[in-house]
Design a protein around this motif. Structure first.
Motif, PDB file in Angstrom:
ATOM      1  N   MET A 150      23.834 -21.041  29.625  1.00 17.97           N
ATOM      2  CA  MET A 150      22.588 -20.891  28.889  1.00 17.97           C
ATOM      3  C   MET A 150      22.553 -19.495  28.268  1.00 17.97           C
ATOM      4  N   ASP A 151      22.274 -19.441  26.966  1.00 18.37           N
ATOM      5  CA  ASP A 151      22.235 -18.179  26.238  1.00 18.37           C
ATOM      6  C   ASP A 151      20.787 -17.774  26.017  1.00 18.37           C
ATOM      7  N   ASN A 152      20.361 -16.689  26.671  1.00 19.49           N
ATOM      8  CA  ASN A 152      18.988 -16.205  26.547  1.00 19.49           C
ATOM      9  C   ASN A 152      18.878 -14.997  25.631  1.00 19.49           C
ATOM     10  N   LYS A 153      19.893 -14.792  24.820  1.00 23.65           N
ATOM     11  CA  LYS A 153      19.894 -13.644  23.926  1.00 23.65           C
ATOM     12  C   LYS A 153      18.750 -13.764  22.919  1.00 23.65           C
ATOM     13  N   ILE A 154      18.043 -12.669  22.732  1.00 23.69           N
ATOM     14  CA  ILE A 154      16.937 -12.643  21.781  1.00 23.69           C
ATOM     15  C   ILE A 154      17.489 -12.333  20.397  1.00 23.69           C
ATOM     16  N   ALA A 155      17.109 -13.149  19.432  1.00 20.16           N
ATOM     17  CA  ALA A 155      17.548 -12.926  18.057  1.00 20.16           C
ATOM     18  C   ALA A 155      16.807 -11.731  17.472  1.00 20.16           C
ATOM     19  N   GLU A 156      17.495 -10.976  16.632  1.00 19.71           N
ATOM     20  CA  GLU A 156      16.870  -9.823  15.987  1.00 19.71           C
ATOM     21  C   GLU A 156      15.785 -10.307  15.035  1.00 19.71           C
ATOM     22  N   THR A 157      14.644  -9.664  15.106  1.00 14.34           N
ATOM     23  CA  THR A 157      13.567  -9.995  14.171  1.00 14.34           C
ATOM     24  C   THR A 157      13.241  -8.756  13.357  1.00 14.34           C
ATOM     25  N   LYS A 158      12.856  -8.977  12.141  1.00 22.32           N
ATOM     26  CA  LYS A 158      12.482  -7.891  11.251  1.00 22.32           C
ATOM     27  C   LYS A 158      11.095  -8.170  10.707  1.00 22.32           C
ATOM     28  N   ILE A 159      10.510  -7.166  10.063  1.00 22.33           N
ATOM     29  CA  ILE A 159       9.196  -7.346   9.465  1.00 22.33           C
ATOM     30  C   ILE A 159       9.349  -8.292   8.276  1.00 22.33           C
ATOM     31  N   PRO A 160       8.591  -9.381   8.264  1.00 24.02           N
ATOM     32  CA  PRO A 160       8.737 -10.355   7.172  1.00 24.02           C
ATOM     33  C   PRO A 160       8.194  -9.803   5.853  1.00 24.02           C
ATOM     34  N   PRO A 161       8.706 -10.337   4.729  1.00 18.27           N
ATOM     35  CA  PRO A 161       8.184  -9.898   3.428  1.00 18.27           C
ATOM     36  C   PRO A 161       6.736 -10.369   3.247  1.00 18.27           C
ATOM     37  N   ILE A 162       6.021  -9.690   2.355  1.00 22.06           N
ATOM     38  CA  ILE A 162       4.658 -10.101   2.056  1.00 22.06           C
ATOM     39  C   ILE A 162       4.600 -10.664   0.643  1.00 22.06           C
ATOM     40  N   ARG A 163       3.665 -11.566   0.428  1.00 27.92           N
ATOM     41  CA  ARG A 163       3.532 -12.188  -0.895  1.00 27.92           C
ATOM     42  C   ARG A 163       2.862 -11.238  -1.883  1.00 27.92           C
ATOM     43  N   ASN A 164       1.727 -10.690  -1.478  1.00 30.59           N
ATOM     44  CA  ASN A 164       0.969  -9.745  -2.293  1.00 30.59           C
ATOM     45  C   ASN A 164       0.452  -8.641  -1.386  1.00 30.59           C
ATOM     46  N   GLY A 165       0.451  -7.430  -1.879  1.00 28.63           N
ATOM     47  CA  GLY A 165      -0.084  -6.334  -1.077  1.00 28.63           C
ATOM     48  C   GLY A 165       0.658  -5.041  -1.315  1.00 28.63           C
ATOM     49  N   THR A 166       0.698  -4.213  -0.280  1.00 26.70           N
ATOM     50  CA  THR A 166       1.268  -2.872  -0.390  1.00 26.70           C
ATOM     51  C   THR A 166       2.215  -2.600   0.768  1.00 26.70           C
ATOM     52  N   VAL A 167       3.347  -2.003   0.448  1.00 28.56           N
ATOM     53  CA  VAL A 167       4.290  -1.529   1.456  1.00 28.56           C
ATOM     54  C   VAL A 167       4.304  -0.006   1.371  1.00 28.56           C
ATOM     55  N   ILE A 168       4.066   0.631   2.505  1.00 27.21           N
ATOM     56  CA  ILE A 168       4.138   2.086   2.589  1.00 27.21           C
ATOM     57  C   ILE A 168       5.373   2.400   3.415  1.00 27.21           C
ATOM     58  N   ASP A 169       6.389   2.916   2.762  1.00 22.73           N
ATOM     59  CA  ASP A 169       7.684   3.142   3.395  1.00 22.73           C
ATOM     60  C   ASP A 169       7.942   4.651   3.487  1.00 22.73           C
ATOM     61  N   HIS A 170       8.895   5.023   4.300  1.00 26.69           N
ATOM     62  CA  HIS A 170       9.313   6.418   4.495  1.00 26.69           C
ATOM     63  C   HIS A 170       8.170   7.282   5.015  1.00 26.69           C
ATOM     64  N   ILE A 171       7.327   6.690   5.857  1.00 34.01           N
ATOM     65  CA  ILE A 171       6.294   7.463   6.553  1.00 34.01           C
ATOM     66  C   ILE A 171       7.012   8.283   7.620  1.00 34.01           C
ATOM     67  N   ALA A 172       6.634   9.527   7.765  1.00 38.13           N
ATOM     68  CA  ALA A 172       7.245  10.373   8.793  1.00 38.13           C
ATOM     69  C   ALA A 172       7.134   9.679  10.151  1.00 38.13           C
TER      70      ALA A 172
END
Length: 157
Positions: free
Chosen positions: A1-23
């Protein structure tokens, strides 16, 4: 039995704002600027803290807010907390606009002076104003009392 957790990332958004490179570690202060709290969340907000950054060879924070575009004053406050941040406006899953936050040379009405004796804190009808002496990290000087603003995140209006 493999209980390894799959990597998850932040999903894309349809409309809105992404604030990236925050300290790294400043995303909670950015959420305060966005006036996000447990009583007013109307759409999905994704927060990535301590995310590896190839741009800085270190770490960064990222915030995605669905169905919200930021006004000029809010972007100005974010620049005070995260001077390297990048704002992306997303429309129908595509980047419609992308820009780096920028501190003006003169800041008016975004923060209060940390000097309790400053005229701006004495009940007078005077709007706080600061000269930007340094940009990264931001160093602001009050035009009324010449005090260097201490702890910008706690003095935002």
């Amino acid at each position: 039995m493999d209980n390894k957790i799959a990597e998850t990332k932040i999903p894309p958004i349809r409309n809105g704002t992404v604030i990236d490179h925050i300290a790294n570690g400043q995303s909670l202060n950015v959420l305060k600027i966005l006036k996000v709290n447990e009583n007013n969340i109307d759409s999905v907000i994704s927060i990535g803290m301590h995310v590896p950054s190839s741009k800085t060879n270190g770490w960064k924070d990222v915030i995605k807010v669905e169905d919200r575009e930021l006004d000029h004053a809010t972007v100005g406050k974010i620049a005070l907390i995260a001077p390297d941040a990048t704002i992306s406006i997303i429309r129908d899953y595509y980047i419609a606009e992308k820009f780096k936050v920028r501190l003006d040379d003169h800041i008016v009405g975004l923060a209060k002076c940390s000097n309790p004796n400053c005229i701006t804190n004495r009940g007078e009808p005077v709007v706080p104003e600061f000269i930007v002496e340094e940009r990264n990290p931001p160093k602001l000087i009050c035009v009324y009392c010449d005090r260097t603003l201490i702890n910008i995140s706690e003095n935002l209006l």
